[in-house]
Design a protein around this motif. Structure first.
Motif, PDB file in Angstrom:
ATOM      1  N   UNK A 206      -5.508  29.727 -38.018  1.00 20.33           N
ATOM      2  CA  UNK A 206      -4.221  29.116 -38.322  1.00 20.33           C
ATOM      3  C   UNK A 206      -3.880  28.029 -37.322  1.00 20.33           C
ATOM      4  N   UNK A 207      -2.597  27.710 -37.226  1.00 25.02           N
ATOM      5  CA  UNK A 207      -2.103  26.705 -36.284  1.00 25.02           C
ATOM      6  C   UNK A 207      -1.789  27.393 -34.958  1.00 25.02           C
ATOM      7  N   UNK A 208      -2.235  26.803 -33.859  1.00 23.11           N
ATOM      8  CA  UNK A 208      -2.112  27.421 -32.546  1.00 23.11           C
ATOM      9  C   UNK A 208      -1.474  26.482 -31.532  1.00 23.11           C
ATOM     10  N   UNK A 209      -0.807  27.073 -30.550  1.00 17.88           N
ATOM     11  CA  UNK A 209      -0.273  26.312 -29.432  1.00 17.88           C
ATOM     12  C   UNK A 209      -0.359  27.173 -28.172  1.00 17.88           C
ATOM     13  N   UNK A 210      -0.779  26.559 -27.076  1.00 19.39           N
ATOM     14  CA  UNK A 210      -0.762  27.178 -25.760  1.00 19.39           C
ATOM     15  C   UNK A 210       0.190  26.337 -24.924  1.00 19.39           C
ATOM     16  N   UNK A 211       1.136  26.993 -24.232  1.00 15.57           N
ATOM     17  CA  UNK A 211       2.131  26.215 -23.485  1.00 15.57           C
ATOM     18  C   UNK A 211       2.496  26.894 -22.170  1.00 15.57           C
ATOM     19  N   UNK A 212       3.035  26.093 -21.261  1.00 15.28           N
ATOM     20  CA  UNK A 212       3.558  26.596 -20.000  1.00 15.28           C
ATOM     21  C   UNK A 212       4.598  25.640 -19.459  1.00 15.28           C
TER      22      UNK A 212
ATOM     23  N   UNK B 143       3.187  31.711 -15.967  1.00 13.51           N
ATOM     24  CA  UNK B 143       3.283  32.314 -17.297  1.00 13.51           C
ATOM     25  C   UNK B 143       2.789  31.330 -18.353  1.00 13.51           C
ATOM     26  N   UNK B 144       1.788  31.749 -19.120  1.00 17.43           N
ATOM     27  CA  UNK B 144       1.205  30.931 -20.185  1.00 17.43           C
ATOM     28  C   UNK B 144       1.446  31.669 -21.497  1.00 17.43           C
ATOM     29  N   UNK B 145       1.904  30.927 -22.499  1.00 14.44           N
ATOM     30  CA  UNK B 145       2.204  31.534 -23.800  1.00 14.44           C
ATOM     31  C   UNK B 145       1.257  30.994 -24.861  1.00 14.44           C
ATOM     32  N   UNK B 146       0.843  31.887 -25.760  1.00 12.18           N
ATOM     33  CA  UNK B 146      -0.020  31.535 -26.886  1.00 12.18           C
ATOM     34  C   UNK B 146       0.749  31.842 -28.165  1.00 12.18           C
ATOM     35  N   UNK B 147       0.834  30.863 -29.043  1.00 12.98           N
ATOM     36  CA  UNK B 147       1.542  30.981 -30.323  1.00 12.98           C
ATOM     37  C   UNK B 147       0.540  30.743 -31.440  1.00 12.98           C
ATOM     38  N   UNK B 148       0.647  31.520 -32.510  1.00 13.14           N
ATOM     39  CA  UNK B 148      -0.214  31.348 -33.673  1.00 13.14           C
ATOM     40  C   UNK B 148       0.627  31.512 -34.934  1.00 13.14           C
ATOM     41  N   UNK B 149       0.479  30.561 -35.854  1.00  9.15           N
ATOM     42  CA  UNK B 149       1.120  30.667 -37.167  1.00  9.15           C
ATOM     43  C   UNK B 149       0.009  30.695 -38.203  1.00  9.15           C
ATOM     44  N   UNK B 150      -0.011  31.751 -39.003  1.00  8.04           N
ATOM     45  CA  UNK B 150      -1.054  31.917 -40.014  1.00  8.04           C
ATOM     46  C   UNK B 150      -0.735  31.095 -41.256  1.00  8.04           C
ATOM     47  N   UNK B 151      -1.708  31.008 -42.153  1.00  5.57           N
ATOM     48  CA  UNK B 151      -1.499  30.301 -43.421  1.00  5.57           C
ATOM     49  C   UNK B 151      -0.375  30.958 -44.221  1.00  5.57           C
ATOM     50  N   UNK B 152      -0.165  32.261 -44.024  1.00  7.01           N
ATOM     51  CA  UNK B 152       0.915  32.987 -44.695  1.00  7.01           C
ATOM     52  C   UNK B 152       2.248  32.854 -43.969  1.00  7.01           C
ATOM     53  N   UNK B 153       2.308  31.984 -42.972  1.00  7.27           N
ATOM     54  CA  UNK B 153       3.524  31.666 -42.212  1.00  7.27           C
ATOM     55  C   UNK B 153       3.987  32.801 -41.291  1.00  7.27           C
ATOM     56  N   UNK B 154       3.092  33.721 -40.937  1.00  6.98           N
ATOM     57  CA  UNK B 154       3.434  34.749 -39.960  1.00  6.98           C
ATOM     58  C   UNK B 154       3.246  34.185 -38.558  1.00  6.98           C
ATOM     59  N   UNK B 155       4.155  34.516 -37.649  1.00  5.56           N
ATOM     60  CA  UNK B 155       4.084  34.031 -36.274  1.00  5.56           C
ATOM     61  C   UNK B 155       3.645  35.154 -35.349  1.00  5.56           C
ATOM     62  N   UNK B 156       2.647  34.871 -34.536  1.00  7.88           N
ATOM     63  CA  UNK B 156       2.138  35.814 -33.538  1.00  7.88           C
ATOM     64  C   UNK B 156       2.291  35.148 -32.174  1.00  7.88           C
ATOM     65  N   UNK B 157       2.789  35.898 -31.185  1.00  6.77           N
ATOM     66  CA  UNK B 157       2.969  35.354 -29.837  1.00  6.77           C
ATOM     67  C   UNK B 157       2.378  36.313 -28.813  1.00  6.77           C
ATOM     68  N   UNK B 158       1.768  35.745 -27.778  1.00  4.22           N
ATOM     69  CA  UNK B 158       1.278  36.515 -26.640  1.00  4.22           C
ATOM     70  C   UNK B 158       1.617  35.723 -25.381  1.00  4.22           C
ATOM     71  N   UNK B 159       1.678  36.424 -24.274  1.00  9.53           N
ATOM     72  CA  UNK B 159       1.867  35.736 -23.003  1.00  9.53           C
ATOM     73  C   UNK B 159       1.154  36.508 -21.907  1.00  9.53           C
ATOM     74  N   UNK B 160       0.709  35.773 -20.896  1.00  7.92           N
ATOM     75  CA  UNK B 160       0.101  36.396 -19.731  1.00  7.92           C
ATOM     76  C   UNK B 160       0.184  35.446 -18.550  1.00  7.92           C
ATOM     77  N   UNK B 161       0.024  36.002 -17.378  1.00  8.95           N
ATOM     78  CA  UNK B 161       0.035  35.197 -16.160  1.00  8.95           C
ATOM     79  C   UNK B 161      -1.388  34.762 -15.823  1.00  8.95           C
ATOM     80  N   UNK B 162      -1.512  33.555 -15.302  1.00 11.03           N
ATOM     81  CA  UNK B 162      -2.829  33.044 -14.924  1.00 11.03           C
ATOM     82  C   UNK B 162      -3.355  33.800 -13.698  1.00 11.03           C
ATOM     83  N   UNK B 163      -4.681  33.841 -13.584  1.00 11.34           N
ATOM     84  CA  UNK B 163      -5.309  34.507 -12.444  1.00 11.34           C
ATOM     85  C   UNK B 163      -5.323  33.579 -11.225  1.00 11.34           C
TER      86      UNK B 163
END
Length: 79
Positions: free
Chosen positions: A42-48, A10-30
């Motif tokens: 904006x500011x981004x992070x990919x984590x596992x 499971x890999x998660x993608x996080x994004x915070x926009x300049x307006x401070x909104x948080x967007x999250x997605x996740x998916x499994x690796x192939x």
């Protein structure tokens, strides 16, 4: 992980926009350990996190444990 791809992790993608909104997605690796996210401005992070059974829970010098966790993250900005 240990010089090999990690399929089905499971890999998660996080994004915070300049307006401070948080967007999250996740998916499994192939099977090749790859994921693909649409990057956002904006500011981004990919984590596992990778959990594996501890091979010797009574190892000298370590507290007893059933599992070992490995954490990874990458942070970056996009325009």
């Amino acid at each position: 992980f240990k010089q090999k791809p990690l399929p089905m992790v499971l890999v998660r993608y996080w994004n915070r926009t300049a307006g401070n909104q948080l967007h999250q997605e996740q998916q499994r690796s192939d099977a090749q350990g790859r994921v693909r996210f649409q990057l956002r401005a904006g500011s981004n992070m990919v984590s596992l996190v990778r959990m594996i059974p501890h091979t010797d829970p009574n190892e000298t010098g370590s507290p007893p444990a059933d599992w070992v966790s490995y954490w990874g993250s990458l942070t970056f900005g996009c325009r």
